[in-house]
Design a protein around this motif. Structure first.
Motif, PDB file in Angstrom:
ATOM      1  N   ASN A 179      -5.758   0.960  -6.956  1.00  0.00           N
ATOM      2  CA  ASN A 179      -4.359   1.341  -7.111  1.00  0.00           C
ATOM      3  C   ASN A 179      -3.650   1.302  -5.751  1.00  0.00           C
ATOM      4  OD1 ASN A 179      -2.076   3.382  -7.100  1.00  0.00           O
ATOM      5  ND2 ASN A 179      -2.564   3.354  -9.291  1.00  0.00           N
ATOM      6  N   LYS A 180      -2.547   0.570  -5.670  1.00  0.00           N
ATOM      7  CA  LYS A 180      -1.850   0.393  -4.389  1.00  0.00           C
ATOM      8  C   LYS A 180      -1.340   1.716  -3.826  1.00  0.00           C
ATOM      9  CE  LYS A 180      -0.339  -4.397  -5.058  1.00  0.00           C
ATOM     10  NZ  LYS A 180       0.828  -5.313  -5.144  1.00  0.00           N
ATOM     11  N   ILE A 181      -0.896   2.599  -4.711  1.00  0.00           N
ATOM     12  CA  ILE A 181      -0.403   3.896  -4.236  1.00  0.00           C
ATOM     13  C   ILE A 181      -1.547   4.697  -3.616  1.00  0.00           C
ATOM     14  CG2 ILE A 181       0.742   6.041  -4.883  1.00  0.00           C
ATOM     15  CD1 ILE A 181       1.969   4.582  -7.251  1.00  0.00           C
ATOM     16  N   PHE A 182      -2.710   4.657  -4.279  1.00  0.00           N
ATOM     17  CA  PHE A 182      -3.878   5.376  -3.761  1.00  0.00           C
ATOM     18  C   PHE A 182      -4.347   4.765  -2.439  1.00  0.00           C
ATOM     19  CE2 PHE A 182      -8.534   5.997  -3.521  1.00  0.00           C
ATOM     20  CZ  PHE A 182      -8.568   7.386  -3.498  1.00  0.00           C
ATOM     21  N   VAL A 183      -4.335   3.448  -2.344  1.00  0.00           N
ATOM     22  CA  VAL A 183      -4.717   2.771  -1.099  1.00  0.00           C
ATOM     23  C   VAL A 183      -3.815   3.229   0.039  1.00  0.00           C
ATOM     24  CG1 VAL A 183      -4.812   0.544   0.098  1.00  0.00           C
ATOM     25  CG2 VAL A 183      -5.723   0.750  -2.225  1.00  0.00           C
ATOM     26  N   GLY A 184      -2.521   3.337  -0.247  1.00  0.00           N
ATOM     27  CA  GLY A 184      -1.582   3.807   0.773  1.00  0.00           C
ATOM     28  C   GLY A 184      -1.869   5.233   1.199  1.00  0.00           C
ATOM     29  N   LEU A 185      -2.233   6.075   0.220  1.00  0.00           N
ATOM     30  CA  LEU A 185      -2.574   7.469   0.531  1.00  0.00           C
ATOM     31  C   LEU A 185      -3.791   7.533   1.447  1.00  0.00           C
ATOM     32  CD1 LEU A 185      -2.703  10.495  -1.833  1.00  0.00           C
ATOM     33  CD2 LEU A 185      -4.810   9.813  -0.693  1.00  0.00           C
ATOM     34  N   VAL A 186      -4.838   6.768   1.103  1.00  0.00           N
ATOM     35  CA  VAL A 186      -6.058   6.767   1.921  1.00  0.00           C
ATOM     36  C   VAL A 186      -5.773   6.216   3.306  1.00  0.00           C
ATOM     37  CG1 VAL A 186      -8.379   5.792   2.160  1.00  0.00           C
ATOM     38  CG2 VAL A 186      -7.604   6.640  -0.059  1.00  0.00           C
ATOM     39  N   ASP A 187      -5.005   5.127   3.383  1.00  0.00           N
ATOM     40  CA  ASP A 187      -4.660   4.543   4.689  1.00  0.00           C
ATOM     41  C   ASP A 187      -3.940   5.565   5.567  1.00  0.00           C
ATOM     42  OD1 ASP A 187      -5.785   2.134   4.051  1.00  0.00           O
ATOM     43  OD2 ASP A 187      -3.896   1.146   3.526  1.00  0.00           O
ATOM     44  N   GLY A 188      -3.026   6.310   4.957  1.00  0.00           N
ATOM     45  CA  GLY A 188      -2.286   7.317   5.719  1.00  0.00           C
ATOM     46  C   GLY A 188      -3.183   8.419   6.240  1.00  0.00           C
TER      47      GLY A 188
END
Length: 357
Positions: free
Chosen positions: A280-289
């Motif tokens: 999930n792109k939103i989850f990937v962004g959360l983890v990256d942050g």
């Protein structure tokens, strides 16, 4: 031969041993000062052996600096009281001077550091003199165009920082400020480039798993999908489903009304759906942050400089403002007792035991 107070005083000044130990040694050696010194040394070896199994996790860190190289050492004692003793502190400085002069760059836990430094006999003598188990735990040397040191908390933390490219007074002052930064913020690396791909991958995996195990911190679309699964009648209990239905309009407070079991079950659903959630792109962004935030915490150059006037300037930007040529080669931070088992002291029980004995 009568043992006078002046003889005891002289022996104490020669050896640093306790008054009663000196008096006893002189009596046993019929006042012969050299024989009494030897007797104290032999006694010290026996005492050191008896103390070998005891815990020494207090102590101090000290440094020794010689132009462009420096060393930090940690020497442990059993109590903080002894760590403040002048004899002990002078001994630790002697250890630092020896470490700086020796050919070994680094030694630590699991190694006989006293043997590496040729200080086994001195360690035995100081153990007898001070009356506690002492341990030379570790040392590490660094070098660079300019080297600075910083001792914090009376020796609780010892820091060395080496820089290259500029050895001016301004550069030294900047590195001294960075040494205080290292003491306060405890970074792990100088920069992100010092981390291997495996280390970054491990950090990311831990962050990802942590996010899955804290489902209420997940993006709302993912959380809502998990809640639908949990409330379909096959996962949560009827009570938890009822609590959810009653309070779902205010998601901020929902976790307070769920049982610990329901929260754990929701996390299990998230972990079980790891593959889909991880895509999930939103989850990937959360983890990256979250990974980026952690990198800022553990990488010195990414940290916010503690003296930044705007509260935002990074260490890297601060160094650049001082000298564009100045780079940090490496740093070392020793905190006394870190990673060691601590002695659980119960003085009342200890006094009672001594009285009973």
């Amino acid at each position: 031969m009568a043992i006078t107070a002046s003889m005891v005083k002289e022996l104490r000044e020669m050896t640093g041993a306790g008054m009663m130990d000196c008096k006893k040694a002189l009596a046993e050696c019929d006042g012969n000062m050299e024989a009494a010194v030897e007797a104290l040394r032999k006694s010290g070896a026996a005492k050191a052996e008896k103390k070998a199994s005891r815990i020494a996790a207090e102590g101090i860190a000290k440094v020794a600096v010689d132009n462009n190289k420096a060393v930090v050492v940690e020497v442990n004692s059993e109590t903080d009281f002894v760590a403040k003793n002048e004899v002990f502190q002078a001994f630790v400085q002697e250890v630092a001077d020896k470490a700086l002069a020796c050919s070994v760059e680094k030694a630590g836990d699991g190694e006989d550091v006293a043997d590496i430094l040729g200080m086994k006999d001195v360690l035995v003598e100081k153990t007898a003199t001070i009356g506690e188990k002492l341990s030379i735990r570790r040392f590490q040397k660094i070098s660079g165009d300019v080297v600075v040191s910083y001792i914090h908390g009376g020796g609780r933390i010892g820091v060395l920082v080496a820089g290259n490219g500029d050895s001016s007074d301004a550069a030294k002052e900047a590195l001294s400020n960075i040494a205080m930064q290292v003491a306060a913020m405890n970074p792990t690396y100088v920069s992100r480039s010092d981390m291997s791909e495996a280390e970054v991958a491990k950090l990311r995996e831990i962050t990802l798993e942590s996010a899955l195990n804290d489902p209420f911190s997940l993006p709302k679309p993912i959380l809502n999908g998990l809640l639908e699964k949990a409330t379909d009648g096959s996962v949560w209990s009827a009570d938890d489903v009822a609590a959810y239905e009653e309070h779902k309009s205010n998601m901020n407070y929902l976790p307070n009304f769920l049982s610990a079991e329901a929260k754990a079950q929701l996390a299990e659903l998230a972990v079980a759906d790891k593959e889909n959630i991880s895509a999930n792109k939103i989850f990937v962004g959360l983890v990256d942050g979250r990974v980026s935030k952690q990198l800022k915490d553990i990488c010195l150059l990414d940290q916010v400089y503690v003296k930044a006037e705007d509260g935002k300037q990074s260490v890297a930007k601060y160094l650049e403002s001082v000298s564009k040529d100045l780079t940090i080669a490496t740093f070392v931070r020793f905190e006394v007792g870190e990673g060691m088992e601590k002695k659980n002291e119960d003085f009342a029980a200890e006094v009672a035991a001594q009285m009973n004995a």
